[in-house]
Scaffold this motif. Structure first.
Motif, PDB file in Angstrom:
ATOM      1  N   LEU A 139     -23.121 -47.311 -56.525  1.00  0.00           N
ATOM      2  CA  LEU A 139     -24.026 -46.998 -55.416  1.00  0.00           C
ATOM      3  C   LEU A 139     -23.251 -46.779 -54.120  1.00  0.00           C
ATOM      4  O   LEU A 139     -23.577 -45.884 -53.334  1.00  0.00           O
ATOM      5  N   TRP A 140     -22.212 -47.570 -53.895  1.00  0.00           N
ATOM      6  CA  TRP A 140     -21.402 -47.403 -52.681  1.00  0.00           C
ATOM      7  C   TRP A 140     -20.672 -46.058 -52.715  1.00  0.00           C
ATOM      8  O   TRP A 140     -20.568 -45.391 -51.681  1.00  0.00           O
TER       9      TRP A 140
ATOM     10  N   TRP B 271     -21.705 -43.392 -54.300  1.00  0.00           N
ATOM     11  CA  TRP B 271     -22.741 -42.358 -54.137  1.00  0.00           C
ATOM     12  C   TRP B 271     -23.103 -42.191 -52.666  1.00  0.00           C
ATOM     13  O   TRP B 271     -23.183 -41.067 -52.146  1.00  0.00           O
ATOM     14  N   ILE B 272     -23.301 -43.314 -51.976  1.00  0.00           N
ATOM     15  CA  ILE B 272     -23.652 -43.245 -50.553  1.00  0.00           C
ATOM     16  C   ILE B 272     -22.502 -42.678 -49.735  1.00  0.00           C
ATOM     17  O   ILE B 272     -22.697 -41.861 -48.826  1.00  0.00           O
ATOM     18  N   GLY B 273     -21.269 -43.100 -50.051  1.00  0.00           N
ATOM     19  CA  GLY B 273     -20.121 -42.672 -49.251  1.00  0.00           C
ATOM     20  C   GLY B 273     -19.727 -41.229 -49.465  1.00  0.00           C
ATOM     21  O   GLY B 273     -19.300 -40.540 -48.528  1.00  0.00           O
ATOM     22  N   SER B 274     -19.836 -40.744 -50.709  1.00  0.00           N
ATOM     23  CA  SER B 274     -19.390 -39.383 -50.999  1.00  0.00           C
ATOM     24  C   SER B 274     -20.542 -38.393 -51.157  1.00  0.00           C
ATOM     25  O   SER B 274     -20.316 -37.196 -51.256  1.00  0.00           O
ATOM     26  N   ARG B 275     -21.773 -38.905 -51.206  1.00  0.00           N
ATOM     27  CA  ARG B 275     -22.963 -38.084 -51.437  1.00  0.00           C
ATOM     28  C   ARG B 275     -22.864 -37.317 -52.750  1.00  0.00           C
ATOM     29  O   ARG B 275     -23.346 -36.196 -52.877  1.00  0.00           O
TER      30      ARG B 275
ATOM     31  N   PHE C  15     -23.663 -37.894 -56.769  1.00  0.00           N
ATOM     32  CA  PHE C  15     -24.211 -38.699 -57.844  1.00  0.00           C
ATOM     33  C   PHE C  15     -23.200 -38.821 -58.971  1.00  0.00           C
ATOM     34  O   PHE C  15     -23.010 -39.897 -59.544  1.00  0.00           O
TER      35      PHE C  15
ATOM     36  N   ASN D 136     -20.006 -39.270 -59.371  1.00  0.00           N
ATOM     37  CA  ASN D 136     -18.745 -39.708 -58.788  1.00  0.00           C
ATOM     38  C   ASN D 136     -17.917 -40.413 -59.850  1.00  0.00           C
ATOM     39  O   ASN D 136     -18.381 -40.634 -60.974  1.00  0.00           O
TER      40      ASN D 136
ATOM     41  N   ARG E 194     -15.809 -48.562 -46.188  1.00  0.00           N
ATOM     42  CA  ARG E 194     -16.006 -47.165 -46.596  1.00  0.00           C
ATOM     43  C   ARG E 194     -15.587 -46.921 -48.038  1.00  0.00           C
ATOM     44  O   ARG E 194     -15.654 -45.792 -48.510  1.00  0.00           O
TER      45      ARG E 194
ATOM     46  N   GLY F  77     -18.846 -52.420 -52.366  1.00  0.00           N
ATOM     47  CA  GLY F  77     -19.982 -52.596 -53.255  1.00  0.00           C
ATOM     48  C   GLY F  77     -19.683 -53.554 -54.385  1.00  0.00           C
ATOM     49  O   GLY F  77     -20.549 -54.345 -54.798  1.00  0.00           O
TER      50      GLY F  77
ATOM     51  N   ARG G 189     -15.961 -37.032 -48.796  1.00  0.00           N
ATOM     52  CA  ARG G 189     -17.233 -36.605 -49.368  1.00  0.00           C
ATOM     53  C   ARG G 189     -17.073 -35.407 -50.279  1.00  0.00           C
ATOM     54  O   ARG G 189     -17.949 -35.106 -51.057  1.00  0.00           O
TER      55      ARG G 189
END
Length: 644
Positions: free
Chosen positions: A297-298, A300-304, A306, A308, A394, A399, A472
């Motif tokens: 999840l971290w 996904w949020i950091g790199s935008r 899914f 990853n 970051r 996470g 990202r």
């Protein structure tokens, strides 16, 4: 023409139309044909007439020295020899040898403080003795005598025989199986071997991980951070089920895509193979799901993105955890609600919710006071770990930290009694690594300030890749098509590629170990022959008229049956008139997949199911025991002098 920069420092090269050349992007599997006169692709700013712009990161530029470019020179032999990889292996080997010595010193220097102050020592020691072939009664006596247990050995009946409590003990087979060779060789002294092995390997792998992800300063700080506390060595090296769990958590950190590490599906399968081993050490499904889902999840949020690098782990570890825990709950069913009701004195969910804050306040407050008065350095370690969390906020490592810590908080609160914060122990590998990172950051930050003052270059260090987080978008090749659209071919992630057979071998080893543990569990929890046992008919009416059943409820929904006891570990069975055999004692439950006596309870039983005590006592009598089943009011005896 507009140029776009994607991640980091870039150099531009281009191909002209009409060259008849094929430009292949290394590592992407993408090739595009261009036509035109020859150009100089390695010359930044080379003119282009094809509309194809290749943006390469600085780290992807080919070497320009003449020796490396020569096809037959000695440098080609050195390049094929891969000296960097050999150097990494030698460094890892030296670090491993140093870590074994440090681990041995930590074990022997702290061992004297672990003897005789926690009941788990006696359960796991007596379990290992039973695995080695020692009868049940004798294993309890030797374990309590060896550790100077201040209570009668028969108090351990509660965890072995009572079917409502025993599922917390008998599924934890890893510790006992690890001790089996040492117990055969050394006797009861061999019960220390699993902790020594797990703790030493954890130190070895943590130091190897530190030198790769944190740097040499963190490598030196790590054993100091472990050794100055009482908490870390006790749960990493002691006779606790947490010791193998901590080792498995370190192995997961090695498999995870942290920093510049490049990982494959084989790494994910190897990490998933650790899940059953964790479940058969201690039932902590929240830990594995929290670690991997926190990282994914971290990321996904950091790199935008899914998809990853954490996705293979998110698709393998949670299903392995759910399946392993479901299978374990079928073999060892346990309901935590009766325990919480008994701890809080409540009788329904509403009363329980009102009583939980008070229970938590007492248990956490007691543990906190013990920690402050007896092990203040572990608080410093925790603060350094939180500082490391701020540094890697970051990076998916944050996470992983929060998922691991969250699982410890949940398990701590569900336990509901003072336990020296033992359920946070599986978070130790992440906390130690981030604490070492914080110390390295302070050192390198101070060095950088001095170096800039005197005009020296500031070298990079491994921990910087954890602190920088993740971009990202990956690097790639931008293709400007004739119609004006742009196409991007991604470059591979930076960092050394994984070895060819290493991840595959790790996955095979992990699942092979799972198979070995399952075989060992089946062989050690063997069902005793029923023909060697003795039986007795029991009924609700006869029980009510008996001395032991006076004013006590009949605990089964079936009104009559046959009580059977067999084996030297009191495997007791209850057979109903229709011929169905139910495992009555915890030792019978551990040795068979037969239906559980819990299924015959007319209502959800209370914790420890006290109404069952007369039947357990009668079953022990059938097996030839000269004592009754013990679970309450143990007789305290004066302990002997503690061993050094």
């Amino acid at each position: 023409m507009e140029q776009r920069t994607i991640g980091g420092a870039w150099h531009r090269s281009a191909t002209a139309k009409g060259s008849g050349m094929v430009d292949k992007v290394r590592g992407t599997g993408v090739a595009h044909e261009t036509q035109g006169p020859p150009v100089h692709p390695d010359r930044p700013g080379s003119p282009s007439s094809s509309g194809v712009i290749i943006l390469r990161p600085a780290w992807a530029e080919p070497p320009v020295s003449g020796g490396d470019a020569a096809p037959d020179g000695p440098s080609r032999f050195l390049r094929d020899l891969d000296l960097d990889r050999w150097r990494r292996w030698w460094v890892s080997l030296l670090v491993a040898v140093l870590a074994v010595l440090i681990g041995s010193q930590l074990f022997w220097s702290h061992r004297g403080a672990w003897v005789g102050h926690n009941g788990d020592h006696y359960y796991y020691a007596s379990t290992a003795l039973q695995y080695a072939g020692m009868p049940y009664e004798e294993s309890l006596r030797i374990a309590t005598d060896y550790f100077d247990y201040p209570y009668s050995a028969t108090q351990l009946d509660l965890g072995y025989l009572n079917p409502a409590v025993a599922p917390l003990i008998y599924p934890r087979v890893v510790l006992g199986l690890l001790a089996l060779p040492a117990v055969d060789l050394l006797g009861v002294e061999g019960v220390w071997f699993p902790g020594f092995l797990s703790g030493s390997l954890s130190v070895v792998l943590l130091m190897v991980l530190a030198v790769r992800r944190v740097g040499r300063v963190g490598l030196l700080a790590l054993p100091i951070l472990i050794g100055v506390t009482r908490y870390a060595p006790e749960f990493m090296f002691g006779i606790y089920a947490e010791a193998p769990v901590i080792l498995a958590a370190v192995l997961m950190l090695l498999a995870f895509p942290l920093g510049r590490a490049r990982r494959t599906w084989w790494h994910a399968l190897a990490a998933a193979g650790l899940v059953p081993l964790i479940m058969l050490s201690r039932q902590v499904p929240i830990l594995t799901i929290g670690m991997v889902m926190g990282g994914w999840l971290w990321a996904w949020i950091g790199s935008r993105r899914f998809f990853n690098p954490w996705l293979p782990f998110a698709l393998t570890i949670p299903p392995a955890t759910v399946f392993s825990y479901w299978l374990l709950s079928v073999w060892a069913p346990y309901d935590a609600m009766p325990y919480l009701y008994s701890m809080t004195g409540s009788s329904n969910v509403q009363e329980l919710m009102q009583a939980l804050p008070s229970m938590w306040s007492v248990s956490v407050g007691s543990d906190w006071n013990e920690l402050v008065s007896g092990d203040f350095p572990v608080i410093v370690l925790a603060l350094l770990g939180l500082a490391g969390l701020v540094l890697v906020v970051r990076n998916p490592m944050a996470g992983v930290f929060l998922g691991s810590l969250g699982s410890g908080v949940a398990t701590e609160l569900l336990n509901g009694q003072p336990n020296s914060f033992r359920y946070f122990a599986p978070s130790l590998p992440v906390v130690l690594l981030l604490a070492a990172l914080a110390i390295s950051w302070l050192f390198h930050g101070g060095f950088a300030l001095v170096a800039r003052r005197v005009g020296l270059p500031v070298p990079d260090w491994p921990g910087a890749h954890l602190i920088r987080g993740q971009s990202r978008h990956r690097s790639g090749v931008v293709h400007v098509l004739p119609d004006g659209r742009m196409r991007i071919s991604r470059e591979p992630d930076p960092g050394p590629p994984p070895t060819r057979y290493g991840p595959f071998a790790a996955a095979v080893t992990a699942w092979g170990t799972v198979l070995a543990v399952l075989v060992g569990a089946v062989s050690t929890h063997a069902e005793a022959p029923m023909t060697a046992g003795r039986s007795e008919r029991v009924s609700a009416g006869a029980f009510a008229r008996s001395k032991i059943g006076k004013n006590k409820p009949w605990p089964f929904s079936a009104q009559e049956g046959t009580l059977i006891c067999t084996g030297d570990d009191f495997q007791m069975w209850f057979v109903t008139p229709d011929g169905t055999r139910y495992a009555l004692s915890g030792t019978a439950m551990a040795s068979s997949w037969a239906p559980r006596i819990l299924d015959l309870a007319p209502a959800p039983p209370a914790y420890a199911w006290p109404e069952l005590r007369p039947f357990l006592t009668e079953g022990m009598r059938l097996c030839g025991a000269d004592r009754a089943y013990q679970s309450e009011a143990p007789v305290r005896r004066e302990p002997a002098a503690k061993r050094p």
